[in-house]
Design a protein around this motif. Structure first.
Motif: not given
Lengths: 390, 250
Positions: A217-220, A12-17
């Protein structure tokens, strides 16, 4: 033991989700399934550090496996501080290498921006020693500030070297759609201009704002599989060839020389030995630059440069894309972002992209061997991974 | 007997000192000019604010909608003693700040609106607005509210604002916070930046025209996030999506 390969990746984007932690975990998992062409997995490991404390979400793996309709696959949550991601990959590796499973999904996910910055800093500080460190107000930026001061005095690292790390990694992140920060900062803007002290204020002297990673925030996700499974899917053969893990004293002050990151040194040594490669064989690396000084220190401890000479290699441009050993082409934690439990998986995601040749404008040419260093605590629990393109 | 209704509707502005333009270097090395926008420049600004009314992120929608109305009110003489400052980078509109003078001693901060995210663009613009109230208008305090969490951190926490909860702010009647001259003086050396005079070429570029922001704030790009925001009860995203698709807005 069986060989282990990366069959699929997602991020995902590593920002604010703006969606819940379970979905932050599930989304890269779904992307990785699509990437691999697989529809089922035998087991799911979910790396996460703050779900229980920040998001009120415990038993994350159980929620994620059901959310993704992957039941009845086994599922476990892995918590090992900021090294949770690489620890979960290690668990996935062992599950396949041992013959227990053929396809394992490893997800890292974190939703930190639900907390305000002070709460987020306090949450991360809970990994310090409760009686000897935390109770006195120690935070990770504070530990890193003291570490940086010692490093400066011992090896001649300056604020300019730290800023050079930040500028390099921010520049790399400009070409990473998923990076948290897309700010092409300059030395003039953060160090030399009359406005620099406001643009880049001190956070934990001598560390300034742009020496510190953002709260993200983020996921991989990585899907790991056997060679037999890989034959059935048309994906590049990226082998997880080496894993090393080592620990150090919980309290930083108990170390004989706090500028020595012994756990990094040992974890890297193990990982290279297992993979059968040398540091000089590495084409591209993702190091855990939660603070700019850590990229310099880790680049020495893992063996890319002699101790105390990492900043000199930085000056020579050897860590840039196109240099001798490109470090953090993704932008690193510094600019790509640092969703703590997801970071180790995010690092591995970037290395797989690089080895596949799918990294776009930030592609390191002819990348064959990739390396990650996932740094837990303040260097008290470190996991290093080595990937080889076959 | 004829009555010129416009004379009744239009408030009589108090002559206020002009804000002297200044400039600053941002973290990316670019130079940002902050200057007072003239009333006849408002029509050039409005088209850059309007699209953000539909950006459902970080309260851009509500701030853009309110700011749009404030700018329109300023342009059509429907608010008293308002001013507008614009921040520009290479001529591009980077931020808008506005407010008004309530009395010789009290200022009312309206909005701080960043069209270029990051790099403290909004924070620099806000600090400049406070400088206008305290140093140029010589007011004793500025009444402030925040509509977003970002604003609350930037203003209430960074400046350690004092509570004036007994005073309803003109933005929604919310409890006010106050930046006093004393608080501003404390922040002067850490949060307030900028140099004067602005080099001629920078000022000329800024005044030559207000160019559109090249990278304005956008709504969530992630599909999953977008899907979820469509479920939001305000339905702003759904309306925006239909608008983009050329469909009928219900």
């Amino acid at each position: 033991m069986r060989e282990v390969y990366v069959a699929g990746i997602g991020i995902t984007s590593f920002s604010r989700l703006e969606y819940p932690l379970v979905e932050i975990a599930a989304y890269p998992g779904l992307m990785a399934l699509r990437d691999s062409g697989l529809k089922k997995v035998d087991h799911l490991y979910v790396a996460n550090m703050g779900g229980g404390r920040i998001n009120g979400q415990t038993g994350l793996a159980s929620a994620v496996v059901d959310h993704m309709s992957l039941t009845p696959a086994g599922a476990e949550t892995i918590e090992n501080g900021p090294a949770s991601g690489a620890s979960a990959i290690k668990q996935g590796y062992m599950a396949i290498a041992s013959g227990m499973h053929d396809v394992v999904m490893v997800i890292g996910a974190e939703r930190m921006r639900e907390a305000n910055p002070l709460e987020a800093t306090d949450f991360v500080a809970t990994l310090t020693h409760p009686q000897a460190e935390y109770i006195y107000g120690v935070t990770l930026p504070a530990l890193a500030g003291m570490f940086t001061r010692l490093y400066m005095e011992k090896y001649g690292v300056t604020a300019r070297h730290l800023a050079m790390v930040a500028v390099k990694n921010h520049k790399n992140a400009m070409d990473n759609f998923y990076a948290h920060l897309h700010e092409d900062i300059t030395i003039e803007g953060i160090l030399d201009s009359p406005e620099a002290s406001t643009n880049n204020p001190y956070v934990a002297d001598p560390l300034r704002f742009y020496d510190v990673c953002p709260v993200s925030d983020g996921g991989a996700c990585l899907i790991l599989a056997t060679a037999e499974v890989m034959k059935k899917i048309n994906k590049p053969m990226i082998r997880l060839a080496g894993i090393g893990q080592a620990t150090d004293t919980h309290c930083v002050h108990e170390r004989k020389d706090p500028t020595e990151l012994l756990a990094v040194r040992e974890a890297a040594r193990q990982s290279f030995k297992m993979a059968g490669v040398k540091p000089s064989d590495v084409s591209v690396a993702e190091l855990h630059d939660a603070f700019t000084i850590l990229e310099i220190a880790e680049s020495e401890e893992v063996g890319f440069f002699k101790k105390g000479e990492g900043h000199l290699a930085l000056e020579r441009g050897e860590t840039q894309i196109g240099g001798k050993i490109p470090i953090n082409p993704s932008g690193g934690l510094k600019a790509k972002g640092h969703p703590v439990g997801a970071t180790g998986v995010g690092q591995a995601h970037e290395i797989v992209l690089q080895l596949r040749g799918e990294a776009g404008k930030r592609q390191v040419k002819n990348a064959k061997v990739g390396f990650t260093c996932n740094f837990g605590g303040f260097g008290n629990n470190v996991v290093c991974l080595t990937f080889i393109k076959e | 007997m004829s009555v010129d209704l416009e004379k009744i509707l239009r408030p009589v502005d108090t002559p206020l000192p002009k804000f002297p333009a200044k400039y600053m270097t941002l973290a990316n090395g670019q130079e940002m000019v902050v200057r007072q926008a003239e009333r006849d420049e408002i029509p050039d600004i409005l088209p850059h604010v309007e699209p953000l009314i539909h950006v459902e992120r970080d309260f851009y929608n509500i701030v853009a909608a309110r700011l749009y109305s404030e700018l329109l009110a300023y342009y059509t003489y429907r608010v008293q003693d308002e001013y507008v400052l614009v921040a520009q980078i290479d001529g591009e509109l980077a931020a808008i700040v506005n407010g008004r003078s309530v009395s010789p001693d009290v200022g009312m901060s309206y909005h701080t609106f960043s069209l270029r995210r990051g790099l403290r663009v909004g924070a620099h613009a806000f600090a400049t607005k406070m400088e206008y109230h305290i140093d140029i208008l010589k007011q004793k305090e500025v009444l402030i509210v925040a509509e977003s969490g970002i604003g609350f951190r930037r203003w209430m926490i960074e400046y350690n604002l004092e509570k004036r909860f007994h005073i309803p702010h003109e933005l929604g009647g919310c409890p006010s916070w106050s930046l006093t001259k004393e608080l501003f003086d404390k922040a002067r050396n850490t949060l307030v930046v900028g140099r004067r005079p602005v080099p001629e070429h920078l000022l000329a570029k800024a005044k030559a025209g207000i160019l559109p922001p090249s990278d304005p704030p956008k709504g969530p790009e992630d599909l999953l996030a977008a899907t979820r925001s469509m479920l939001d009860s305000t339905a702003t995203s759904l309306i925006e999506m239909r608008r983009k698709q050329g469909g009928k807005i219900q």
